[in-house]
Design a protein around this motif. Structure first.
Motif, PDB file in Angstrom:
ATOM      1  N   VAL A 361      10.495   2.921   1.120  1.00  8.65           N
ATOM      2  CA  VAL A 361      10.879   3.785   3.042  1.00  8.65           C
ATOM      3  C   VAL A 361      12.204   4.741   2.929  1.00  8.65           C
ATOM      4  N   HIS A 362      13.308   3.688   1.802  1.00  7.38           N
ATOM      5  CA  HIS A 362      15.068   3.778   2.634  1.00  7.38           C
ATOM      6  C   HIS A 362      15.504   5.472   1.677  1.00  7.38           C
ATOM      7  N   GLY A 363      16.451   6.151   2.491  1.00  5.45           N
ATOM      8  CA  GLY A 363      16.479   7.258   2.304  1.00  5.45           C
ATOM      9  C   GLY A 363      16.893   7.764   1.023  1.00  5.45           C
ATOM     10  N   LYS A 364      17.136   6.876   0.007  1.00  6.84           N
ATOM     11  CA  LYS A 364      17.661   7.452  -2.081  1.00  6.84           C
ATOM     12  C   LYS A 364      16.624   7.990  -2.169  1.00  6.84           C
ATOM     13  N   ALA A 365      15.082   7.721  -1.700  1.00  4.22           N
ATOM     14  CA  ALA A 365      13.630   7.747  -2.108  1.00  4.22           C
ATOM     15  C   ALA A 365      13.175   8.916  -1.941  1.00  4.22           C
ATOM     16  N   GLN A 366      13.881   9.830  -0.936  1.00  2.33           N
ATOM     17  CA  GLN A 366      13.971  11.153  -0.774  1.00  2.33           C
ATOM     18  C   GLN A 366      14.938  12.426  -0.912  1.00  2.33           C
ATOM     19  N   ASP A 367      16.017  11.167  -1.199  1.00  2.03           N
ATOM     20  CA  ASP A 367      17.226  12.089  -1.367  1.00  2.03           C
ATOM     21  C   ASP A 367      17.273  12.868  -2.490  1.00  2.03           C
ATOM     22  N   PRO A 368      16.820  13.881  -3.236  1.00  5.01           N
ATOM     23  CA  PRO A 368      17.130  15.010  -4.331  1.00  5.01           C
ATOM     24  C   PRO A 368      18.092  14.869  -4.765  1.00  5.01           C
ATOM     25  N   SER A 369      19.221  15.184  -4.589  1.00  5.57           N
ATOM     26  CA  SER A 369      20.922  14.900  -4.892  1.00  5.57           C
ATOM     27  C   SER A 369      21.400  13.406  -5.206  1.00  5.57           C
ATOM     28  N   ASP A 370      20.076  12.368  -5.371  1.00  6.69           N
ATOM     29  CA  ASP A 370      20.510  11.197  -5.989  1.00  6.69           C
ATOM     30  C   ASP A 370      20.266  10.959  -7.594  1.00  6.69           C
ATOM     31  N   PRO A 371      21.310  10.914  -8.320  1.00  3.38           N
ATOM     32  CA  PRO A 371      21.181  11.071  -9.887  1.00  3.38           C
ATOM     33  C   PRO A 371      19.800  10.493 -10.180  1.00  3.38           C
ATOM     34  N   LEU A 372      19.664   9.618  -9.548  1.00  2.00           N
ATOM     35  CA  LEU A 372      18.372   8.804 -10.374  1.00  2.00           C
ATOM     36  C   LEU A 372      17.368   9.075  -8.837  1.00  2.00           C
ATOM     37  N   HIS A 373      17.044  10.059  -8.330  1.00  2.00           N
ATOM     38  CA  HIS A 373      16.282  10.224  -8.031  1.00  2.00           C
ATOM     39  C   HIS A 373      14.953  10.649  -8.083  1.00  2.00           C
ATOM     40  N   THR A 374      14.321  11.139  -9.699  1.00  2.00           N
ATOM     41  CA  THR A 374      12.773  10.778  -9.802  1.00  2.00           C
ATOM     42  C   THR A 374      12.841   9.509  -9.935  1.00  2.00           C
ATOM     43  N   ALA A 375      13.644   8.353 -10.917  1.00  2.00           N
ATOM     44  CA  ALA A 375      12.432   7.146 -10.558  1.00  2.00           C
ATOM     45  C   ALA A 375      12.862   6.705  -9.390  1.00  2.00           C
ATOM     46  N   ARG A 376      13.339   6.775  -8.364  1.00  2.00           N
ATOM     47  CA  ARG A 376      13.533   6.346  -7.359  1.00  2.00           C
ATOM     48  C   ARG A 376      12.158   6.920  -6.200  1.00  2.00           C
ATOM     49  N   ALA A 377      11.687   8.236  -6.287  1.00  2.00           N
ATOM     50  CA  ALA A 377      11.109   8.515  -6.469  1.00  2.00           C
ATOM     51  C   ALA A 377       9.483   8.258  -6.459  1.00  2.00           C
ATOM     52  N   ALA A 378       9.619   7.493  -7.371  1.00  2.00           N
ATOM     53  CA  ALA A 378       8.036   7.054  -8.701  1.00  2.00           C
ATOM     54  C   ALA A 378       7.845   5.524  -8.302  1.00  2.00           C
ATOM     55  N   GLU A 379       9.430   5.170  -7.715  1.00  2.00           N
ATOM     56  CA  GLU A 379       9.382   4.288  -6.906  1.00  2.00           C
ATOM     57  C   GLU A 379       8.033   3.060  -6.809  1.00  2.00           C
ATOM     58  N   VAL A 380       7.633   1.581  -6.661  1.00  2.00           N
ATOM     59  CA  VAL A 380       6.475   0.901  -5.878  1.00  2.00           C
ATOM     60  C   VAL A 380       6.912  -0.386  -5.830  1.00  2.00           C
ATOM     61  N   THR A 381       6.660  -0.397  -4.625  1.00  2.00           N
ATOM     62  CA  THR A 381       7.603  -2.746  -4.741  1.00  2.00           C
ATOM     63  C   THR A 381       6.587  -3.557  -4.659  1.00  2.00           C
ATOM     64  N   SER A 382       6.206  -4.370  -5.106  1.00  2.00           N
ATOM     65  CA  SER A 382       5.344  -5.397  -5.896  1.00  2.00           C
ATOM     66  C   SER A 382       5.385  -6.247  -5.208  1.00  2.00           C
ATOM     67  N   LEU A 383       4.654  -7.219  -4.396  1.00  2.00           N
ATOM     68  CA  LEU A 383       4.160  -8.630  -4.597  1.00  2.00           C
ATOM     69  C   LEU A 383       3.494  -8.930  -5.843  1.00  2.00           C
ATOM     70  N   TRP A 384       3.633 -10.353  -6.148  1.00  2.00           N
ATOM     71  CA  TRP A 384       2.661 -10.362  -7.117  1.00  2.00           C
ATOM     72  C   TRP A 384       2.396 -12.096  -7.351  1.00  2.00           C
ATOM     73  N   ARG A 385       1.068 -11.788  -6.795  1.00  2.00           N
ATOM     74  CA  ARG A 385       0.599 -13.094  -6.549  1.00  2.00           C
ATOM     75  C   ARG A 385       0.200 -14.407  -8.335  1.00  2.00           C
ATOM     76  N   LEU A 386       0.685 -15.394  -8.234  1.00  2.00           N
ATOM     77  CA  LEU A 386       0.737 -16.007  -9.675  1.00  2.00           C
ATOM     78  C   LEU A 386       0.150 -17.177  -9.760  1.00  2.00           C
ATOM     79  N   GLY A 387      -1.009 -17.413 -10.364  1.00  2.00           N
ATOM     80  CA  GLY A 387      -1.055 -19.290 -10.543  1.00  2.00           C
ATOM     81  C   GLY A 387      -1.139 -19.096 -12.511  1.00  2.00           C
ATOM     82  N   VAL A 388      -1.295 -20.852 -12.081  1.00  2.00           N
ATOM     83  CA  VAL A 388      -1.102 -21.373 -13.206  1.00  2.00           C
ATOM     84  C   VAL A 388      -2.591 -20.792 -13.988  1.00  2.00           C
ATOM     85  N   LEU A 389      -2.852 -20.677 -15.351  1.00  2.00           N
ATOM     86  CA  LEU A 389      -3.300 -20.946 -15.640  1.00  2.00           C
ATOM     87  C   LEU A 389      -4.895 -21.764 -16.163  1.00  2.00           C
TER      88      LEU A 389
END
Length: 389
Positions: A361-389
């Protein structure tokens, strides 16, 4: 922090010297010119681009205005270059776009870092209308030791800004009502609260009921250690290689009354022993950091990420979980693929137990003037729950 180096120059026919202070490894300027309010912005910009340090002897507020003038010149749109190759799909920009962005950032830091301010032995600034910044400078650089220093105006502004962040704090709703984290100079502030909320909402591992020990790898401000302790971990062991981060975490944990639940260790990645939960929020982009703050954003060669995954199995009790907090911005920038990440997880003898995603929800994700806007607009933050095989 790079150890102070000597900086020498001639002024009024006499040799002068001071310690050069920088937080991003920049060398002292090879050429230094003493300047004042008579210097115009165009000349200053030309000299700064040539690498000439401009030691300011005029009004402090005029130096700030000159810095803004240099910023405006750097922000002038460049002429588009002709290219014989076809552009990639806009949803997947080439890594060259990120590299160009980093080069522009580097040029910006270099040019804007040429306006220099001398600090007196007691950290005062002997310029008209200069701020009283001694306390901020002591917190950033340590006690005054009787030596003059030279610092860039831009770095000085960063020190003063960090002092305000530390004094006022950053409210973190996931910790509880009206509770804040107070970041220190050089320690990344938890302003992107979505990753903290992911940790607050993730299902609590059952193994913590019988072995209530959690590890926090890369403690930073201490925000995640505090959250784990408040969620019920009887003991949290938090690590970091940065002495600044450990001091910051210690301060915040004491403010929150959690210092007895969290043990801080100066070590790389894992502490000795095993835990029911191991949490890590590594830098998200595989690139070389160039300053203290960038060390929380850039992880050259994904070394910390790979180190966490590679060592996790040995540090989990049976039934324990590792929580990896990671943005996929690197994937959208073409710097890492999802397949690579999954292969590192599998090669470490781990399996994915679950994943929770959230949009930034940070400002750069909604800022079309940012040079990396396309990537930032598609960004997702994840919490991966990992266990031992």
């Amino acid at each position: 922090m790079t150890p102070p180096a000597p900086l020498t120059w001639q002024e009024d026919g006499h040799p002068r010297s001071a310690l050069w202070v920088t937080d991003h490894g920049a060398r002292p300027p090879a050429k230094l010119m003493v300047v004042d309010d008579t210097l115009n912005a165009d000349t200053a910009y030309r000299l700064a681009c040539e690498g000439t340090g401009l030691l300011w002897r005029g009004d402090f507020q005029n130096a700030r205005q000159l810095l803004q003038a240099l910023k405006r010149r750097l922000e002038r749109p460049a002429r588009p270059k002709k290219s014989s190759t076809k552009h990639r799909d806009s949803a997947h920009p080439a890594p060259s776009a990120f590299n160009a962005h980093r080069q522009a950032q580097s040029q910006r830091v270099r040019v804007l870092g040429q306006i220099l301010i001398e600090l007196q032995p007691d950290y005062s600034i002997a310029l008209r209308r200069a701020p009283a910044a001694q306390t901020a400078l002591q917190q950033a650089f340590g006690p005054a030791d009787g030596q003059n220093r030279v610092v860039s105006l831009r770095s000085l502004q960063g020190v003063i800004g960090a002092f305000e962040w530390r004094k006022n704090g950053v409210e973190v709703p996931a910790l509880g009502e009206n509770l804040s984290i107070h970041p220190h100079y050089g320690v990344f502030s938890p302003v992107r609260g979505e990753y903290v909320q992911l940790v607050a909402q993730a299902p609590w591992p059952a193994a913590l009921k019988t072995h209530s020990v959690a590890f926090d790898i890369g403690v930073g401000t201490g925000v995640l250690s505090a959250l784990l302790a408040r969620r019920g971990a009887a003991q949290v062991i938090a690590t970091d290689l940065s002495e600044r981060a450990l001091a910051c975490a210690r301060d915040n944990l004491q403010r929150l009354g959690l210092q007895n639940q969290v043990q801080l260790l100066h070590t790389d990645l894992f502490p000795p022993g095993q835990a029911a939960l191991v949490v890590c929020n590594p830098p998200w982009l595989p690139a070389r950091p160039t300053s203290l703050l960038e060390q929380a954003v850039y992880d050259e060669g994904s070394q910390m990420l790979k180190g966490f995954l590679g060592g996790l199995e040995a540090h989990l009790i049976e039934g324990g979980e590792g929580w990896l907090i990671l943005s996929d911005l690197a994937e959208h920038l073409g710097l890492r693929t999802r397949e690579e990440l999954l292969s590192w997880i599998a090669d470490a003898g781990l399996q994915v137990l679950g994943r929770t995603d959230v949009k930034p929800v940070h400002g750069k994700a909604q800022d079309p003037s940012d040079p990396l806007h396309t990537a930032r607009a598609a960004e997702v933050t994840s919490l991966w729950r990992l266990g031992v095989l």
